[in-house]
Design a protein around this motif. Structure first.
Motif, PDB file in Angstrom:
ATOM      1  N   VAL A  97     -16.459 -17.538 -15.973  1.00 54.68           N
ATOM      2  CA  VAL A  97     -16.798 -16.858 -14.725  1.00 54.68           C
ATOM      3  C   VAL A  97     -17.114 -15.408 -15.039  1.00 54.68           C
ATOM      4  CG1 VAL A  97     -15.957 -16.172 -12.442  1.00 54.68           C
ATOM      5  CG2 VAL A  97     -15.247 -18.356 -13.422  1.00 54.68           C
ATOM      6  N   ARG A  98     -18.231 -14.927 -14.522  1.00 54.99           N
ATOM      7  CA  ARG A  98     -18.582 -13.526 -14.710  1.00 54.99           C
ATOM      8  C   ARG A  98     -17.815 -12.688 -13.705  1.00 54.99           C
ATOM      9  NH1 ARG A  98     -24.502 -10.785 -14.098  1.00 54.99           N
ATOM     10  NH2 ARG A  98     -23.857  -8.713 -14.734  1.00 54.99           N
ATOM     11  N   GLY A  99     -17.014 -11.745 -14.202  1.00 55.82           N
ATOM     12  CA  GLY A  99     -16.241 -10.865 -13.331  1.00 55.82           C
ATOM     13  C   GLY A  99     -14.996 -10.383 -14.034  1.00 55.82           C
ATOM     14  N   THR A 100     -14.228  -9.568 -13.348  1.00 57.20           N
ATOM     15  CA  THR A 100     -12.965  -9.100 -13.907  1.00 57.20           C
ATOM     16  C   THR A 100     -11.981 -10.264 -13.911  1.00 57.20           C
ATOM     17  OG1 THR A 100     -12.168  -8.369 -11.756  1.00 57.20           O
ATOM     18  CG2 THR A 100     -13.330  -6.720 -13.100  1.00 57.20           C
ATOM     19  N   PRO A 101     -11.059 -10.288 -14.865  1.00 58.27           N
ATOM     20  CA  PRO A 101     -10.164 -11.451 -14.983  1.00 58.27           C
ATOM     21  C   PRO A 101      -9.369 -11.774 -13.723  1.00 58.27           C
ATOM     22  CG  PRO A 101     -10.030 -10.113 -16.948  1.00 58.27           C
ATOM     23  CD  PRO A 101     -10.869  -9.345 -15.973  1.00 58.27           C
ATOM     24  N   GLY A 102      -8.729 -10.797 -13.123  1.00 59.38           N
ATOM     25  CA  GLY A 102      -7.915 -11.066 -11.939  1.00 59.38           C
ATOM     26  C   GLY A 102      -8.731 -11.616 -10.779  1.00 59.38           C
ATOM     27  N   ALA A 103      -9.834 -10.957 -10.483  1.00 62.24           N
ATOM     28  CA  ALA A 103     -10.687 -11.395  -9.369  1.00 62.24           C
ATOM     29  C   ALA A 103     -11.284 -12.774  -9.637  1.00 62.24           C
ATOM     30  CB  ALA A 103     -11.790 -10.372  -9.124  1.00 62.24           C
ATOM     31  N   ALA A 104     -11.672 -13.030 -10.880  1.00 61.31           N
ATOM     32  CA  ALA A 104     -12.250 -14.337 -11.225  1.00 61.31           C
ATOM     33  C   ALA A 104     -11.218 -15.445 -11.042  1.00 61.31           C
ATOM     34  CB  ALA A 104     -12.762 -14.323 -12.663  1.00 61.31           C
ATOM     35  N   LEU A 105      -9.999 -15.225 -11.494  1.00 62.49           N
ATOM     36  CA  LEU A 105      -8.954 -16.245 -11.359  1.00 62.49           C
ATOM     37  C   LEU A 105      -8.619 -16.508  -9.892  1.00 62.49           C
ATOM     38  CD1 LEU A 105      -6.608 -15.225 -14.285  1.00 62.49           C
ATOM     39  CD2 LEU A 105      -7.984 -17.304 -14.114  1.00 62.49           C
ATOM     40  N   VAL A 106      -8.497 -15.452  -9.105  1.00 64.50           N
ATOM     41  CA  VAL A 106      -8.184 -15.608  -7.681  1.00 64.50           C
ATOM     42  C   VAL A 106      -9.321 -16.328  -6.968  1.00 64.50           C
ATOM     43  CG1 VAL A 106      -7.856 -14.312  -5.528  1.00 64.50           C
ATOM     44  CG2 VAL A 106      -6.571 -13.685  -7.570  1.00 64.50           C
ATOM     45  N   ASP A 107     -10.563 -16.040  -7.360  1.00 60.17           N
ATOM     46  CA  ASP A 107     -11.710 -16.703  -6.738  1.00 60.17           C
ATOM     47  C   ASP A 107     -11.727 -18.199  -7.059  1.00 60.17           C
ATOM     48  OD1 ASP A 107     -14.185 -16.696  -5.239  1.00 60.17           O
ATOM     49  OD2 ASP A 107     -15.187 -17.003  -7.160  1.00 60.17           O
ATOM     50  N   VAL A 108     -11.399 -18.557  -8.293  1.00 59.63           N
ATOM     51  CA  VAL A 108     -11.401 -19.973  -8.685  1.00 59.63           C
ATOM     52  C   VAL A 108     -10.233 -20.715  -8.043  1.00 59.63           C
ATOM     53  CG1 VAL A 108     -11.140 -21.560 -10.630  1.00 59.63           C
ATOM     54  CG2 VAL A 108     -12.661 -19.592 -10.834  1.00 59.63           C
ATOM     55  N   ALA A 109      -9.072 -20.089  -7.997  1.00 60.34           N
ATOM     56  CA  ALA A 109      -7.872 -20.719  -7.423  1.00 60.34           C
ATOM     57  C   ALA A 109      -7.778 -20.369  -5.931  1.00 60.34           C
ATOM     58  CB  ALA A 109      -6.633 -20.254  -8.166  1.00 60.34           C
ATOM     59  N   ARG A 110      -8.789 -20.734  -5.171  1.00 63.28           N
ATOM     60  CA  ARG A 110      -8.858 -20.336  -3.766  1.00 63.28           C
ATOM     61  C   ARG A 110      -8.208 -21.333  -2.813  1.00 63.28           C
ATOM     62  NH1 ARG A 110     -13.516 -21.256  -5.962  1.00 63.28           N
ATOM     63  NH2 ARG A 110     -14.700 -23.099  -5.424  1.00 63.28           N
ATOM     64  N   ASP A 111      -7.880 -22.514  -3.296  1.00 61.67           N
ATOM     65  CA  ASP A 111      -7.278 -23.530  -2.444  1.00 61.67           C
ATOM     66  C   ASP A 111      -5.757 -23.342  -2.432  1.00 61.67           C
ATOM     67  OD1 ASP A 111      -6.198 -25.957  -1.394  1.00 61.67           O
ATOM     68  OD2 ASP A 111      -8.064 -26.971  -1.912  1.00 61.67           O
ATOM     69  N   PRO A 112      -5.136 -23.349  -1.253  1.00 58.58           N
ATOM     70  CA  PRO A 112      -3.671 -23.190  -1.189  1.00 58.58           C
ATOM     71  C   PRO A 112      -2.910 -24.280  -1.958  1.00 58.58           C
ATOM     72  CG  PRO A 112      -4.634 -22.897   0.978  1.00 58.58           C
ATOM     73  CD  PRO A 112      -5.730 -23.379   0.076  1.00 58.58           C
ATOM     74  N   GLU A 113      -3.568 -25.418  -2.248  1.00 61.53           N
ATOM     75  CA  GLU A 113      -2.928 -26.504  -3.001  1.00 61.53           C
ATOM     76  C   GLU A 113      -2.944 -26.252  -4.513  1.00 61.53           C
ATOM     77  OE1 GLU A 113      -1.431 -29.158  -1.517  1.00 61.53           O
ATOM     78  OE2 GLU A 113      -1.902 -28.180   0.374  1.00 61.53           O
ATOM     79  N   ASP A 114      -3.747 -25.286  -4.967  1.00 62.87           N
ATOM     80  CA  ASP A 114      -3.831 -24.985  -6.397  1.00 62.87           C
ATOM     81  C   ASP A 114      -2.550 -24.310  -6.873  1.00 62.87           C
ATOM     82  OD1 ASP A 114      -6.436 -25.940  -6.532  1.00 62.87           O
ATOM     83  OD2 ASP A 114      -7.340 -23.959  -6.318  1.00 62.87           O
ATOM     84  N   LEU A 115      -2.334 -24.330  -8.171  1.00 58.62           N
ATOM     85  CA  LEU A 115      -1.303 -23.536  -8.818  1.00 58.62           C
ATOM     86  C   LEU A 115      -2.017 -22.672  -9.835  1.00 58.62           C
ATOM     87  CD1 LEU A 115       1.650 -22.788  -9.518  1.00 58.62           C
ATOM     88  CD2 LEU A 115       1.592 -24.635 -11.205  1.00 58.62           C
ATOM     89  N   LEU A 116      -1.833 -21.365  -9.760  1.00 60.10           N
ATOM     90  CA  LEU A 116      -2.456 -20.434 -10.687  1.00 60.10           C
ATOM     91  C   LEU A 116      -1.416 -20.012 -11.718  1.00 60.10           C
ATOM     92  CD1 LEU A 116      -4.756 -18.613 -11.625  1.00 60.10           C
ATOM     93  CD2 LEU A 116      -4.118 -16.990  -9.829  1.00 60.10           C
ATOM     94  N   VAL A 117      -1.725 -20.223 -13.000  1.00 61.97           N
ATOM     95  CA  VAL A 117      -0.810 -19.871 -14.084  1.00 61.97           C
ATOM     96  C   VAL A 117      -1.424 -18.723 -14.872  1.00 61.97           C
ATOM     97  CG1 VAL A 117       0.387 -20.697 -16.147  1.00 61.97           C
ATOM     98  CG2 VAL A 117       0.005 -22.250 -14.224  1.00 61.97           C
ATOM     99  N   VAL A 118      -0.668 -17.633 -15.016  1.00 60.13           N
ATOM    100  CA  VAL A 118      -1.143 -16.471 -15.767  1.00 60.13           C
ATOM    101  C   VAL A 118      -0.072 -16.025 -16.749  1.00 60.13           C
ATOM    102  CG1 VAL A 118      -2.730 -15.604 -14.007  1.00 60.13           C
ATOM    103  CG2 VAL A 118      -0.361 -14.889 -13.955  1.00 60.13           C
TER     104      VAL A 118
END
Length: 178
Positions: A97-118
């Motif tokens: 994904v083209r963008g800053t890491p934080g914004a890109a991850l938040v954009d991809v994990a946009r569904d409340p059912e997702d789990l974002l691991v960092v």
């Protein structure tokens, strides 16, 4: 699980850079995906070297194509290094994904059912001034649960050895941390 007429697929989204901290997060994300019966989505964010297209320093299409290809190669290498060619026993999809890491991850994990691991990474005082924390950004902006994975204890031991070597201090022999 149904969602507006289509089946919702559970996803575990993880940021990948190839660093030891991101590898720790990737392994934890794979374990979470196995437990949840979810798809693992490995995301590598990249930025163009000259700024955004509208800026005076913007890159041409050829440079952007090269940057995108380099990011895809880096992601492929990170996944190969993390799993050593062995299948992680979970469906893995890699995305750049083209963008800053934080914004890109938040954009991809946009569904409340997702789990974002960092990965939380090293947060030395100097690093905090130079680079903002991706984990902190994700915790503040993600619409889904966020799992922040601390660095491996072995990574901390390695950093301590490197510091001692830089300062030319003698190596202290003791049992490794468990």
């Amino acid at each position: 699980m149904q969602k507006k007429g289509r089946e919702a697929v559970a996803r575990v989204v993880v940021g990948v850079t190839g660093t030891p901290g991101s590898m720790t997060a990737l392994h934890r994300a794979a374990a979470e995906a196995r437990v949840r019966g979810a798809e693992l989505l490995a995301v590598l964010a990249w930025q163009s070297p000259g700024g955004e297209p509208g800026s005076r320093n913007g890159c041409g299409p050829a440079v952007l194509t090269q940057c995108r290809a380099a990011a895809a190669d880096r992601l492929r290498e990170a996944l190969d290094a993390a799993f050593g060619g062995a299948p992680p026993r979970v469906t893995v999809e890699g995305v750049t994904v083209r963008g800053t890491p934080g914004a890109a991850l938040v954009d991809v994990a946009r569904d409340p059912e997702d789990l974002l691991v960092v990965g939380t990474g090293s947060r030395a005082a100097l690093r905090r001034l130079v680079r903002p924390s991706v984990a902190r950004y994700c915790l503040a902006h993600a619409p889904c649960p966020v799992l922040a994975v601390p660095p491996s204890p072995l990574q901390a031991e390695l950093a301590a050895v490197r510091r001692r070597n830089r300062l030319r201090m003698p190596l202290v022999l003791r049992e490794p941390a468990r």
